[in-house]
Each structure stands twice: as structure tokens, then as C-alpha cells.
Motif scaffolding. Structure first.
Motif, PDB file in Angstrom:
ATOM      1  N   ALA A  99      31.356   1.667 -57.810  1.00  0.00           N
ATOM      2  CA  ALA A  99      30.520   2.554 -56.994  1.00  0.00           C
ATOM      3  C   ALA A  99      31.041   3.983 -57.066  1.00  0.00           C
ATOM      4  CB  ALA A  99      30.492   2.078 -55.547  1.00  0.00           C
ATOM      5  N   ASP A 100      30.166   4.926 -57.437  1.00  0.00           N
ATOM      6  CA  ASP A 100      30.576   6.324 -57.509  1.00  0.00           C
ATOM      7  C   ASP A 100      31.093   6.838 -56.166  1.00  0.00           C
ATOM      8  OD1 ASP A 100      29.893   6.367 -60.151  1.00  0.00           O
ATOM      9  OD2 ASP A 100      28.029   7.496 -59.890  1.00  0.00           O
ATOM     10  N   ALA A 101      30.512   6.329 -55.073  1.00  0.00           N
ATOM     11  CA  ALA A 101      30.903   6.805 -53.742  1.00  0.00           C
ATOM     12  C   ALA A 101      32.379   6.544 -53.447  1.00  0.00           C
ATOM     13  CB  ALA A 101      30.038   6.143 -52.679  1.00  0.00           C
ATOM     14  N   THR A 102      32.950   5.524 -54.087  1.00  0.00           N
ATOM     15  CA  THR A 102      34.354   5.198 -53.858  1.00  0.00           C
ATOM     16  C   THR A 102      35.266   6.343 -54.290  1.00  0.00           C
ATOM     17  OG1 THR A 102      33.876   2.863 -54.201  1.00  0.00           O
ATOM     18  CG2 THR A 102      36.180   3.522 -54.398  1.00  0.00           C
ATOM     19  N   PHE A 103      34.815   7.136 -55.260  1.00  0.00           N
ATOM     20  CA  PHE A 103      35.646   8.193 -55.822  1.00  0.00           C
ATOM     21  C   PHE A 103      35.335   9.576 -55.252  1.00  0.00           C
ATOM     22  CE2 PHE A 103      35.559   4.718 -58.817  1.00  0.00           C
ATOM     23  CZ  PHE A 103      36.852   4.660 -59.325  1.00  0.00           C
ATOM     24  N   LEU A 104      34.533   9.625 -54.188  1.00  0.00           N
ATOM     25  CA  LEU A 104      34.214  10.913 -53.572  1.00  0.00           C
ATOM     26  C   LEU A 104      35.386  11.404 -52.734  1.00  0.00           C
ATOM     27  CD1 LEU A 104      30.507  10.303 -52.476  1.00  0.00           C
ATOM     28  CD2 LEU A 104      31.338  11.697 -54.381  1.00  0.00           C
ATOM     29  N   PRO A 105      35.558  12.726 -52.630  1.00  0.00           N
ATOM     30  CA  PRO A 105      36.697  13.261 -51.878  1.00  0.00           C
ATOM     31  C   PRO A 105      36.520  13.106 -50.374  1.00  0.00           C
ATOM     32  CG  PRO A 105      35.332  15.043 -52.640  1.00  0.00           C
ATOM     33  CD  PRO A 105      34.759  13.789 -53.250  1.00  0.00           C
ATOM     34  N   PRO A 106      37.588  12.819 -49.664  1.00  0.00           N
ATOM     35  CA  PRO A 106      37.492  12.759 -48.203  1.00  0.00           C
ATOM     36  C   PRO A 106      37.294  14.154 -47.630  1.00  0.00           C
ATOM     37  CG  PRO A 106      39.769  12.562 -48.891  1.00  0.00           C
ATOM     38  CD  PRO A 106      38.952  12.545 -50.144  1.00  0.00           C
ATOM     39  N   THR A 107      36.600  14.228 -46.521  1.00  0.00           N
ATOM     40  CA  THR A 107      36.315  15.529 -45.896  1.00  0.00           C
ATOM     41  C   THR A 107      37.013  15.707 -44.555  1.00  0.00           C
ATOM     42  OG1 THR A 107      34.328  14.603 -44.871  1.00  0.00           O
ATOM     43  CG2 THR A 107      34.070  15.647 -47.030  1.00  0.00           C
ATOM     44  N   ASN A 108      37.780  14.703 -44.139  1.00  0.00           N
ATOM     45  CA  ASN A 108      38.362  14.747 -42.795  1.00  0.00           C
ATOM     46  C   ASN A 108      39.884  14.759 -42.810  1.00  0.00           C
ATOM     47  OD1 ASN A 108      38.390  12.163 -43.858  1.00  0.00           O
ATOM     48  ND2 ASN A 108      38.130  11.145 -41.887  1.00  0.00           N
ATOM     49  N   LEU A 109      40.495  15.286 -43.894  1.00  0.00           N
ATOM     50  CA  LEU A 109      41.947  15.365 -43.939  1.00  0.00           C
ATOM     51  C   LEU A 109      42.434  16.657 -43.298  1.00  0.00           C
ATOM     52  CD1 LEU A 109      43.001  14.115 -47.499  1.00  0.00           C
ATOM     53  CD2 LEU A 109      43.599  13.093 -45.290  1.00  0.00           C
ATOM     54  N   PRO A 110      43.441  16.603 -42.433  1.00  0.00           N
ATOM     55  CA  PRO A 110      44.022  17.837 -41.894  1.00  0.00           C
ATOM     56  C   PRO A 110      44.767  18.596 -42.980  1.00  0.00           C
ATOM     57  CG  PRO A 110      45.306  15.938 -41.204  1.00  0.00           C
ATOM     58  CD  PRO A 110      44.087  15.396 -41.892  1.00  0.00           C
ATOM     59  N   ALA A 111      45.024  19.871 -42.732  1.00  0.00           N
ATOM     60  CA  ALA A 111      45.682  20.723 -43.731  1.00  0.00           C
ATOM     61  C   ALA A 111      47.147  20.373 -43.901  1.00  0.00           C
ATOM     62  CB  ALA A 111      45.535  22.189 -43.336  1.00  0.00           C
ATOM     63  N   GLY A 112      47.783  19.862 -42.852  1.00  0.00           N
ATOM     64  CA  GLY A 112      49.213  19.587 -42.923  1.00  0.00           C
ATOM     65  C   GLY A 112      50.039  20.843 -42.711  1.00  0.00           C
ATOM     66  N   THR A 113      51.316  20.760 -43.037  1.00  0.00           N
ATOM     67  CA  THR A 113      52.226  21.901 -42.905  1.00  0.00           C
ATOM     68  C   THR A 113      52.229  22.682 -44.207  1.00  0.00           C
ATOM     69  OG1 THR A 113      53.635  20.643 -41.382  1.00  0.00           O
ATOM     70  CG2 THR A 113      54.594  22.590 -42.417  1.00  0.00           C
ATOM     71  N   VAL A 114      51.776  23.926 -44.157  1.00  0.00           N
ATOM     72  CA  VAL A 114      51.623  24.727 -45.369  1.00  0.00           C
ATOM     73  C   VAL A 114      52.694  25.803 -45.431  1.00  0.00           C
ATOM     74  CG1 VAL A 114      50.096  26.235 -46.688  1.00  0.00           C
ATOM     75  CG2 VAL A 114      49.153  24.286 -45.431  1.00  0.00           C
ATOM     76  N   ARG A 115      53.441  25.823 -46.522  1.00  0.00           N
ATOM     77  CA  ARG A 115      54.416  26.879 -46.794  1.00  0.00           C
ATOM     78  C   ARG A 115      53.697  28.054 -47.448  1.00  0.00           C
ATOM     79  NH1 ARG A 115      57.125  26.192 -52.190  1.00  0.00           N
ATOM     80  NH2 ARG A 115      55.183  27.279 -52.637  1.00  0.00           N
ATOM     81  N   PRO A 116      53.888  29.267 -46.951  1.00  0.00           N
ATOM     82  CA  PRO A 116      53.177  30.410 -47.537  1.00  0.00           C
ATOM     83  C   PRO A 116      53.698  30.752 -48.935  1.00  0.00           C
ATOM     84  CG  PRO A 116      54.774  31.165 -45.909  1.00  0.00           C
ATOM     85  CD  PRO A 116      54.749  29.668 -45.819  1.00  0.00           C
ATOM     86  N   ALA A 117      52.905  31.476 -49.678  1.00  0.00           N
ATOM     87  CA  ALA A 117      53.331  31.944 -50.993  1.00  0.00           C
ATOM     88  C   ALA A 117      54.485  32.931 -50.842  1.00  0.00           C
ATOM     89  CB  ALA A 117      52.161  32.602 -51.710  1.00  0.00           C
ATOM     90  N   LEU A 118      55.403  32.904 -51.783  1.00  0.00           N
ATOM     91  CA  LEU A 118      56.525  33.840 -51.786  1.00  0.00           C
ATOM     92  C   LEU A 118      56.012  35.235 -52.117  1.00  0.00           C
ATOM     93  CD1 LEU A 118      59.675  34.022 -51.617  1.00  0.00           C
ATOM     94  CD2 LEU A 118      59.675  33.808 -54.118  1.00  0.00           C
ATOM     95  N   THR A 119      56.419  36.214 -51.341  1.00  0.00           N
ATOM     96  CA  THR A 119      55.990  37.590 -51.555  1.00  0.00           C
ATOM     97  C   THR A 119      57.200  38.478 -51.818  1.00  0.00           C
ATOM     98  OG1 THR A 119      56.060  38.044 -49.168  1.00  0.00           O
ATOM     99  CG2 THR A 119      53.952  37.319 -50.099  1.00  0.00           C
ATOM    100  N   GLY A 120      56.936  39.673 -52.336  1.00  0.00           N
ATOM    101  CA  GLY A 120      58.016  40.617 -52.610  1.00  0.00           C
ATOM    102  C   GLY A 120      58.766  40.271 -53.883  1.00  0.00           C
TER     103      GLY A 120
END
Length: 423
Positions: A99-120
Motif C-alpha cells: 500500500a502506497d499509504a504505508t510509505f507516506l510521511p507522518p505529519t504529527n511529529l514534534p520538532a524535538g531539541t534543535v541545535r542551531p547552526a554554527l555562526t561566525g
């Protein structure tokens, strides 16, 4: 670690995106089931629960694995994912590979803990500051420009920090020079010897930086293959500090799980020492992964005699990483319980399950991972600059080989090629 699952409920779920040109039986795409955070799940064919592999949900509750697309009516298209957590909660999910639907992406995942990009200016930060911020160990941009560029690519993009604690497994990726389980390339440290033969190491590798492109093996035999980089563990150097990617297969590769692991073989007993620990889930075929391991002290600083093993895995393709370099946080460094770390070798290895040496190697084709090692003086060592050798995995009692390896004389790579599957 073995678990007994009592299934209390059943649900139908969908997962991750189908490639438009997906081909039945040859194309593997990810399936993500949204379950409870940090749940432990068992994936099996619905018709045969005895053939099963473990899938760990991450700190967001995403339990991800890859599967081949199946045709409608295929009796092996139906999969069961049975999950539980430490509270006694259980849940079973029924999945259909046709079933193609089995491979669809989930839409209800939280973002989690995100480390920002290194700057400077990336060189304005100290090593300790970069570690504390979640960017791992910085390679030397002068002596190691290729790996520095990859490190910078990962550091200059936001990335999700994996906060799930290490999960114990029954997998073993550790062996020595007499093993028939692995092949790849190895760097040797320099040594001095007396005229009568007694020798001692004059160089010690303390930090390894490996780059792995995750393969998609063909599992006509075997259920497990690992690709890892490490320090030590060869011959009389009994402590092996290693991390990398493990791939476990279900039913000849109908579905498989890619995950990041760490192990400090020989430095103690139990999980993390005599068996590997899963430290990152959701890795996929063709992902570009940075694997770092180093001898350290309790604060994560490089130290040959510091008494700890530190690890950092970054999946650049998925924008996620895990850090294990202190005694605090969700993933901790591993203390040396016994033995002495020498760091006399550095390895880049493909290995089958050491628990089942009679089982053949899955066909991973040809891969070309790279490895740089740094010694305790900070000097970079690579395959073209130091004593090295390729390790071929030969069949017992015959000249045939399972794996051949060829180290590069000009850069930091080693070409490892699958040859045969069985002894």
C-alpha cells in the motif's frame, strides 16, 4: 536485551514518502510509525513472528525502518510492529508493504531539541566550546581539509539532538586479527624495538574521524552487517573504541533497520562493552554519516590516559546527531573498567555478526569510507601517510574471500568490496 511483548491493541498506521519511480521488490523506502517516545519495538512478518528485528523509537516517538515495496496479494507484504515501554504499555501496528499509504510521511511529529547552526568564524571557538554546543570534534582545517569541510557542512546547518538514552542490544561488533568476521583497512602506530625483539609503541592514536555513506545491502544470507571506525583492538591491543552504523535485516531484506551504535570492547563487561548500544535511530540508506570516537577524560577532553571513551555521530543527510562525551546528559561517555587504552591501531571496517561467525556476509557491493586518525601529539595520520594494511575476510580452509579491501596510497579512503556470501 530480550523482551516479552504482550500485545494489548492493534492500529493501522502510515509512514514515509514513496519515490515516484518506486519499483516493487527492489526499491526500499522509509516507513515511520509514530508511537511512544523511546519505545522498544519488534518488527516481524505478520505470518511469522519468529523472524523479527528490533526497532527503537526516538525521543519524539518515531520508529523508523526501511522496507521494499511489495505487490498486492504478496503473503509477505504484511508486517507487524509490536511496541512497548518501561511502564508496561504495549501497542501493535499492522503495516502493508503493498500500500502506497504505508510509505507516506507522518505529519504529527514534534520538532524535538534543535541545535542551531554554527555562526561566525568556526576557528574562533575552542574545542571544549564546540563540544559543549553540540558540534563534535573539529578536524584540523590545514592538515585535514576534506573532513573539515564535511564537519563544517554539518555544523552550519540546524540539527536535531537525539536525547534518547543508549539502548542495550545483543549485537557484537568486535574481533581481533584472527577473526573471520570483518574486513577493511587498518593504520598502525609506530613503534621501537630492541635488537632482541621486545617492542613498545612510540605513537598512540587518540581520535578517529570516519565518514560513512550508508549502504543498502542485499540480504540473501545473514541478518546483520556493520560499518564502523575505531581505535585499538587489533592483536594484543585489547581495548577497542568504536562507533558506526549497524544494519539489521528481516526476511532476506524485505525490511531492515539502520541505526548508529557505540561500543568500548574490552574495557569492561555488559552493555556498551561486550555488546553494542544503539545511540541513534532513523538512519537511512545513502545517508552521509560522520563517526567520531576518542579517548577522553570525564569532561570529554582528549586524553590517552583519561579513563573514558567518547563518541559523536552526525547524520548530515537527516540533520540529526548524538553526543556522548561527558558523564551527564542522556548519552554518556563509557568509563574504562579494566585494561589500558593503547590506541596502537585505527580501523575502518565492514563486519558481520560476531555472535554468528558461520553466517555469511550480506552483499553490500563496494563502499569507499574514509578515515583519519590523530595521535596524542595532534598529528593527523591517514592511509597514505603511515604503515597500513588491508584486511581481507577469507573463507576458512580455502583461498576464496568474502571481502576484499584496498587502501588508498594518496588519501584517507579504503575501498571495501563484497565477494562471496557464505563459508
Amino acid at each position: 536485551m530480550k523482551h516479552s511483548l504482550l500485545l494489548s491493541a492493534t492500529a493501522l498506521v502510515t509512514g514515509c514518502a514513496v519515490a515516484p519511480d518506486a519499483t516493487v521488490g527492489t526499491t526500499a523506502d522509509p516507513i515511520t510509525v509514530v508511537t511512544r517516545a523511546d519505545a522498544t519495538c519488534t518488527l516481524s512478518l505478520a505470518r511469522d513472528p519468529s523472524d523479527a528485528i528490533t526497532v527503537y523509537a526516538d525521543d519524539r516517538g518515531a520508529a523508523t525502518f526501511s522496507a521494499l515495496h511489495a505487490t498486492a496479494g504478496d503473503p509477505d507484504a504484511a508486517l507487524t510492529l509490536a511496541c512497548h515501554d518501561d511502564t508496561g504499555w504495549t501497542q501493535s501496528y499492522e503495516l502493508d508493504r503493498s500500500a502506497d499509504a504505508t510509505f507516506l510521511p507522518p505529519t504529527n511529529l514534534p520538532a524535538g531539541t534543535v541545535r542551531p547552526a554554527l555562526t561566525g568564524d568556526p576557528l574562533s571557538y575552542s574545542s571544549a566550546d564546540l563540544l559543549a554546543r553540540g558540534y563534535g570534534m573539529r578536524p584540523d582545517p590545514t592538515t585535514d581539509p576534506e573532513h573539515y569541510a564535511l564537519w563544517l557542512q554539518a555544523a552550519q546547518q540546524p540539527a536535531r539532538k537525539i536525547t534518547t538514552p543508549p539502548r542495550d542490544t545483543e549485537l557484537t561488533f568486535a574481533s581481533n586479527s584472527s577473526s573471520l568476521s570483518w574486513g577493511g583497512g587498518m593504520l598502525r602506530a609506530t613503534q621501537d624495538c630492541f635488537i632482541h625483539g621486545a617492542c613498545w609503541w612510540t605513537q598512540h592514536f587518540i581520535f578517529s574521524f570516519g565518514v560513512i555513506t550508508v549502504p543498502q545491502p542485499t540480504f540473501t544470507t545473514g541478518k546483520l552487517v556493520g560499518e564502523w571506525t575505531g581505535l585499538g583492538g587489533y592483536s594484543n591491543d585489547t581495548l577497542l573504541l568504536q562507533d558506526g552504523i549497524a544494519i539489521q535485516s528481516l526476511f532476506g531484506g524485505a525490511a531492515f533497520v539502520d541505526s548508529g551504535f557505540r561500543e568500548y570492547f574490552g574495557a569492561g563487561t555488559g552493555a556498551g562493552y561486550s555488546t553494542a548500544q544503539t545511540i541513534i535511530s532513523g538512519v537511512q540508506p545513502d545517508d552521509l554519516v560522520i563517526a567520531q570516537s576518542w579517548a577522553c577524560d570525564a569532561n570529554g577532553n582528549e586524553s590517552l590516559a583519561g579513563g573514558y571513551g567518547c563518541y559523536y555521530l552526525s547524520d548530515i543527510s537527516r540533520g540529526m546527531y548524538v553526543e556522548c562525551e561527558t558523564q551527564s546528559g542522556s548519552c554518556f561517555s563509557l568509563p574504562v573498567q579494566s585494561g589500558t587504552f593503547e590506541g596502537s591501531t585505527a580501523e575502518m571496517v565492514v563486519e558481520k555478526d560476531s555472535n554468528n561467525p558461520s553466517v555469511g556476509m550480506p552483499n553490500f557491493g563496494t563502499i569507499t569510507p574514509s578515515l583519519d586518525a590523530y595521535d596524542s601529539t595532534g598529528a593527523k595520520v591517514y592511509f597514505g601517510s603511515a604503515p597500513n594494511q588491508s584486511i581481507n575476510l577469507a573463507m576458512a580452509g580455502g583461498p576464496e574471500t568474502l571481502v576484499t579491501a584496498a587502501v588508498s596510497s594518496s588519501n584517507d579512503s579504503v575501498a571495501i568490496t563484497f565477494e562471496q556470501s557464505n563459508y
